[in-house]
Design a protein around this motif. Structure first.
Motif, PDB file in Angstrom:
ATOM      1  N   UNK A 193      53.642 -55.895 -39.480  1.00  0.00           N
ATOM      2  CA  UNK A 193      54.906 -56.162 -40.176  1.00  0.00           C
ATOM      3  C   UNK A 193      55.228 -57.648 -40.201  1.00  0.00           C
ATOM      4  N   UNK A 194      54.579 -58.405 -39.312  1.00  0.00           N
ATOM      5  CA  UNK A 194      54.882 -59.834 -39.225  1.00  0.00           C
ATOM      6  C   UNK A 194      53.880 -60.730 -39.919  1.00  0.00           C
ATOM      7  N   UNK A 195      52.920 -60.162 -40.651  1.00  0.00           N
ATOM      8  CA  UNK A 195      51.941 -60.994 -41.350  1.00  0.00           C
ATOM      9  C   UNK A 195      52.670 -61.863 -42.378  1.00  0.00           C
ATOM     10  N   UNK A 196      52.339 -63.132 -42.343  1.00  0.00           N
ATOM     11  CA  UNK A 196      53.023 -64.083 -43.210  1.00  0.00           C
ATOM     12  C   UNK A 196      54.073 -64.868 -42.469  1.00  0.00           C
ATOM     13  N   UNK A 197      54.381 -64.435 -41.243  1.00  0.00           N
ATOM     14  CA  UNK A 197      55.344 -65.184 -40.430  1.00  0.00           C
ATOM     15  C   UNK A 197      54.761 -65.387 -39.031  1.00  0.00           C
ATOM     16  N   UNK A 198      55.015 -64.463 -38.101  1.00  0.00           N
ATOM     17  CA  UNK A 198      54.597 -64.681 -36.723  1.00  0.00           C
ATOM     18  C   UNK A 198      53.307 -63.958 -36.348  1.00  0.00           C
ATOM     19  N   UNK A 199      52.845 -63.007 -37.153  1.00  0.00           N
ATOM     20  CA  UNK A 199      51.652 -62.231 -36.807  1.00  0.00           C
ATOM     21  C   UNK A 199      50.402 -62.855 -37.428  1.00  0.00           C
ATOM     22  N   UNK A 200      49.256 -62.555 -36.828  1.00  0.00           N
ATOM     23  CA  UNK A 200      47.989 -63.087 -37.297  1.00  0.00           C
ATOM     24  C   UNK A 200      47.146 -61.944 -37.874  1.00  0.00           C
ATOM     25  N   UNK A 201      46.742 -62.033 -39.131  1.00  0.00           N
ATOM     26  CA  UNK A 201      46.016 -60.916 -39.753  1.00  0.00           C
ATOM     27  C   UNK A 201      44.691 -60.595 -39.079  1.00  0.00           C
ATOM     28  N   UNK A 202      44.045 -61.600 -38.507  1.00  0.00           N
ATOM     29  CA  UNK A 202      42.774 -61.336 -37.829  1.00  0.00           C
ATOM     30  C   UNK A 202      42.993 -60.530 -36.555  1.00  0.00           C
ATOM     31  N   UNK A 203      44.062 -60.849 -35.813  1.00  0.00           N
ATOM     32  CA  UNK A 203      44.342 -60.078 -34.608  1.00  0.00           C
ATOM     33  C   UNK A 203      44.903 -58.702 -34.946  1.00  0.00           C
ATOM     34  N   UNK A 204      45.664 -58.603 -36.033  1.00  0.00           N
ATOM     35  CA  UNK A 204      46.180 -57.300 -36.471  1.00  0.00           C
ATOM     36  C   UNK A 204      45.038 -56.300 -36.620  1.00  0.00           C
ATOM     37  N   UNK A 205      43.876 -56.777 -37.068  1.00  0.00           N
ATOM     38  CA  UNK A 205      42.733 -55.898 -37.314  1.00  0.00           C
ATOM     39  C   UNK A 205      42.191 -55.256 -36.042  1.00  0.00           C
ATOM     40  N   UNK A 206      42.335 -55.937 -34.878  1.00  0.00           N
ATOM     41  CA  UNK A 206      41.710 -55.355 -33.690  1.00  0.00           C
ATOM     42  C   UNK A 206      42.621 -55.285 -32.472  1.00  0.00           C
ATOM     43  N   UNK A 207      43.906 -55.548 -32.634  1.00  0.00           N
ATOM     44  CA  UNK A 207      44.843 -55.396 -31.524  1.00  0.00           C
ATOM     45  C   UNK A 207      44.920 -53.926 -31.116  1.00  0.00           C
ATOM     46  N   UNK A 208      45.083 -53.674 -29.822  1.00  0.00           N
ATOM     47  CA  UNK A 208      45.113 -52.287 -29.337  1.00  0.00           C
ATOM     48  C   UNK A 208      46.374 -51.554 -29.769  1.00  0.00           C
ATOM     49  N   UNK A 209      47.433 -52.314 -30.071  1.00  0.00           N
ATOM     50  CA  UNK A 209      48.681 -51.724 -30.561  1.00  0.00           C
ATOM     51  C   UNK A 209      49.474 -52.812 -31.269  1.00  0.00           C
ATOM     52  N   UNK A 210      50.541 -52.422 -31.930  1.00  0.00           N
ATOM     53  CA  UNK A 210      51.356 -53.408 -32.648  1.00  0.00           C
ATOM     54  C   UNK A 210      52.129 -54.313 -31.700  1.00  0.00           C
ATOM     55  N   UNK A 211      52.185 -53.954 -30.418  1.00  0.00           N
ATOM     56  CA  UNK A 211      52.896 -54.785 -29.437  1.00  0.00           C
ATOM     57  C   UNK A 211      51.932 -55.410 -28.421  1.00  0.00           C
ATOM     58  N   UNK A 212      50.654 -55.403 -28.735  1.00  0.00           N
ATOM     59  CA  UNK A 212      49.660 -55.949 -27.815  1.00  0.00           C
ATOM     60  C   UNK A 212      49.619 -57.469 -27.913  1.00  0.00           C
ATOM     61  N   UNK A 213      49.192 -58.094 -26.840  1.00  0.00           N
ATOM     62  CA  UNK A 213      48.922 -59.531 -26.842  1.00  0.00           C
ATOM     63  C   UNK A 213      47.428 -59.741 -26.668  1.00  0.00           C
ATOM     64  N   UNK A 214      46.947 -60.888 -27.063  1.00  0.00           N
ATOM     65  CA  UNK A 214      45.523 -61.191 -26.900  1.00  0.00           C
ATOM     66  C   UNK A 214      45.151 -61.186 -25.423  1.00  0.00           C
ATOM     67  N   UNK A 215      45.942 -61.853 -24.608  1.00  0.00           N
ATOM     68  CA  UNK A 215      45.626 -61.909 -23.186  1.00  0.00           C
ATOM     69  C   UNK A 215      45.742 -60.532 -22.551  1.00  0.00           C
ATOM     70  N   UNK A 216      46.711 -59.733 -22.983  1.00  0.00           N
ATOM     71  CA  UNK A 216      46.870 -58.391 -22.433  1.00  0.00           C
ATOM     72  C   UNK A 216      45.674 -57.511 -22.716  1.00  0.00           C
ATOM     73  N   UNK A 217      45.186 -57.551 -23.962  1.00  0.00           N
ATOM     74  CA  UNK A 217      44.015 -56.748 -24.319  1.00  0.00           C
ATOM     75  C   UNK A 217      42.764 -57.234 -23.607  1.00  0.00           C
ATOM     76  N   UNK A 218      42.705 -58.532 -23.327  1.00  0.00           N
ATOM     77  CA  UNK A 218      41.553 -59.072 -22.607  1.00  0.00           C
ATOM     78  C   UNK A 218      41.564 -58.624 -21.151  1.00  0.00           C
ATOM     79  N   UNK A 219      42.685 -58.789 -20.488  1.00  0.00           N
ATOM     80  CA  UNK A 219      42.796 -58.451 -19.072  1.00  0.00           C
ATOM     81  C   UNK A 219      42.628 -56.955 -18.846  1.00  0.00           C
ATOM     82  N   UNK A 220      43.055 -56.142 -19.804  1.00  0.00           N
ATOM     83  CA  UNK A 220      42.951 -54.689 -19.679  1.00  0.00           C
ATOM     84  C   UNK A 220      41.499 -54.228 -19.558  1.00  0.00           C
TER      85      UNK A 220
END
Length: 495
Positions: A159-186
């Motif tokens: 929902x945030x593409x074009x403002x605060x979200x990144x389309x490349x991360x949207x493609x592989x984030x574990x959820x819409x509320x995931x962070x890059x570091x969170x998915x890595x540490x998990x």
């Protein structure tokens, strides 16, 4: 006959004995021929964090072949020789590059060299952002990511593409509320690489310094896309990232940041490319007479020093090396007197790569209105001397933090700043090739002038391996960079 046969049998047995298992084993993948070892590191679960450089971005796009040749992918191939596990990559859908959002292109196709100049690969992207991939993924490089973006829980929200979200991360984030570091540490990595911070100054630089230097502003939520991140914010974010990655005992390798001013994006277009004959030079000088007289008026009224008047005075000559005329916001503001902030570029300024097709073009087809000559280049086309200094100061501060944190945590450290400086000042020779930063021909960079070529990524991977060897006692030899191409052709069938 029988006697001769016995002698032949004896010679044969002697030869076999000389080539038995008693011969010392030579491992071609190690630095010294001894058996390859991981040393004190455990590569069974390797996760890579970073930005476009980590993802394998090249030629102004992300695409499958580039991802396969990313430096983390090359590292993972070496780690696999000593027990490294699967390395999963969030692959794009094609080798064309670009992105679709709801079927509409939001990022263009990659570049290729058509024999005389870079051109976009024909075709339409097929990678749809909303087609979310099933992870987890080991290569978590996100093109466009700044340091603090890796902590954001909004970065993967479509929902945030074009403002605060990144389309490349949207493609592989574990959820819409995931962070890059969170998915890595998990994933509970046993080993990680972290190369982040380039974009904290790069966007400012590539925009010609049109952003804001946010040094002193500790709230990154208020930053614009082209702003310089406050060094204290960077240090705090970086510390937090490393603390999370090492919390369960994982070892890792980190890299500092090159000066962006050493890459082809800033070093290809000369500051003085304007060729003029005597007649044209005289016409231009006549056109700038009013401006130059205005400077003298300002000096006579104490508004400008003689030194600034000299710096701002515009004068062309019959020469093939006249500097371009630029707008410089760092000059004394005399707009209230109707005097614009113009000057001629110097060798201390850097003209951005896209200007190579803009300088010398006309405005509306009017031959008297020539960009960079009679029409000064806007700020976005030039990284001025003062802007270069801002970028350098921030980069030095980030690098100081990175190296200090690496030492504190006992992490392997790659001096990417020194590496890129060497590439830009003569090159690096290895495997019978010399890698330089010359645009198109140098071998180190792709056609966007910012991201490495396949050979450049291989060289980077080897430097990471050297740092890992030094810190953890491993003995990786690395890959032969001469086997990696410089440019991708238009047709993926020829990759």
């Amino acid at each position: 006959m029988i006697k001769n046969f016995k002698w032949l049998l004896l010679v044969s047995l002697t030869f076999v004995a000389c080539n038995s298992d008693d011969e010392p084993f030579v491992d071609p993948n190690s630095t010294d021929g001894t058996p390859l070892t991981a040393g004190s590191a455990d590569f069974s679960k390797y996760v890579a964090l970073g930005n476009s450089l980590t993802a394998g971005y090249a030629d102004n796009a992300l695409f499958i072949a580039g991802q396969q040749g990313s430096y983390p992918s090359i590292l993972a191939s070496q780690f696999a020789l000593v027990g490294g596990g699967e390395f999963k990559i969030p692959f794009m859908a094609d080798n064309t590059g670009g992105l679709l959002l709801g079927g509409n292109p939001i990022a263009g196709t990659r570049l290729y060299f058509n024999g005389s100049a870079p051109a976009s690969v024909p075709g339409v992207p097929t990678t749809e952002v909303t087609n979310v991939l099933s992870g987890p993924f080991n290569n978590m490089g996100v093109p466009g990511a700044k340091s603090f973006h890796l902590l954001s829980t909004s970065y993967g929200n479509p929902a945030g593409i074009g403002s605060y979200a990144n389309p490349y991360f949207v493609r592989f984030a574990s959820s819409t509320s995931a962070s890059v570091i969170g998915d890595a540490v998990a994933q509970s990595p046993t080993f990680f690489s972290l190369w982040i911070g380039n974009n904290d100054v790069l966007a400012y630089a590539t925009s010609g310094g049109t952003g804001v230097n946010q040094t002193g502003n500790l709230n990154p939520a208020t930053y614009g896309a082209n702003d310089i991140t406050d060094p204290n914010v960077f240090a705090s974010v970086y510390t937090g990232l490393v603390d999370q990655l090492t919390a369960n005992g994982a070892k890792g390798v980190v890299a500092n940041l090159p000066y962006v001013t050493t890459i082809p994006y800033f070093t290809t277009v000369p500051y003085n490319p304007v060729a003029l004959n005597a007649t044209t030079a005289a016409q231009l000088n006549a056109g700038y007479t009013a401006y130059n007289n205005g400077l003298l008026f300002a000096q006579s009224n104490g508004l400008l020093s003689a030194a600034e008047v000299a710096r701002r005075t515009i004068s062309f000559s019959a020469s093939s090396t006249n500097p371009v005329v630029i707008v410089d916001s760092y000059l004394t503001n005399l707009s209230g007197f109707g005097i614009p902030s113009y000057r001629m570029a110097t060798s201390e300024d850097l003209i951005v790569l896209p200007a190579r097709t803009f300088i010398g073009t006309t405005v509306g087809g009017n031959p008297a209105q020539v960009n960079g000559v009679s029409v000064p280049l806007a700020d976005s086309w030039v990284l001025s001397k003062d802007e270069i200094q801002e970028v350098r100061v921030a980069t030095d501060a980030y690098n100081s933090a990175i190296e200090s944190i690496a030492q504190t945590k006992g992490l392997a450290f790659v001096n990417a700043n020194a590496l890129q400086t060497q590439i830009a000042t003569g090159g690096i020779a290895a495997n019978n090739v010399n890698v330089t930063s010359a645009y198109v021909t140098g071998g180190g960079f792709s056609l966007d002038g910012v991201h490495p070529s396949p050979r450049g990524y291989a060289l980077i991977a080897n430097k990471f391996l050297e740092a890992i060897n030094e810190t953890y006692g491993s003995n990786f030899k690395g890959v032969n960079i001469g086997l990696y191409r410089i440019l991708y052709p238009m047709d993926p069938a020829n990759f």
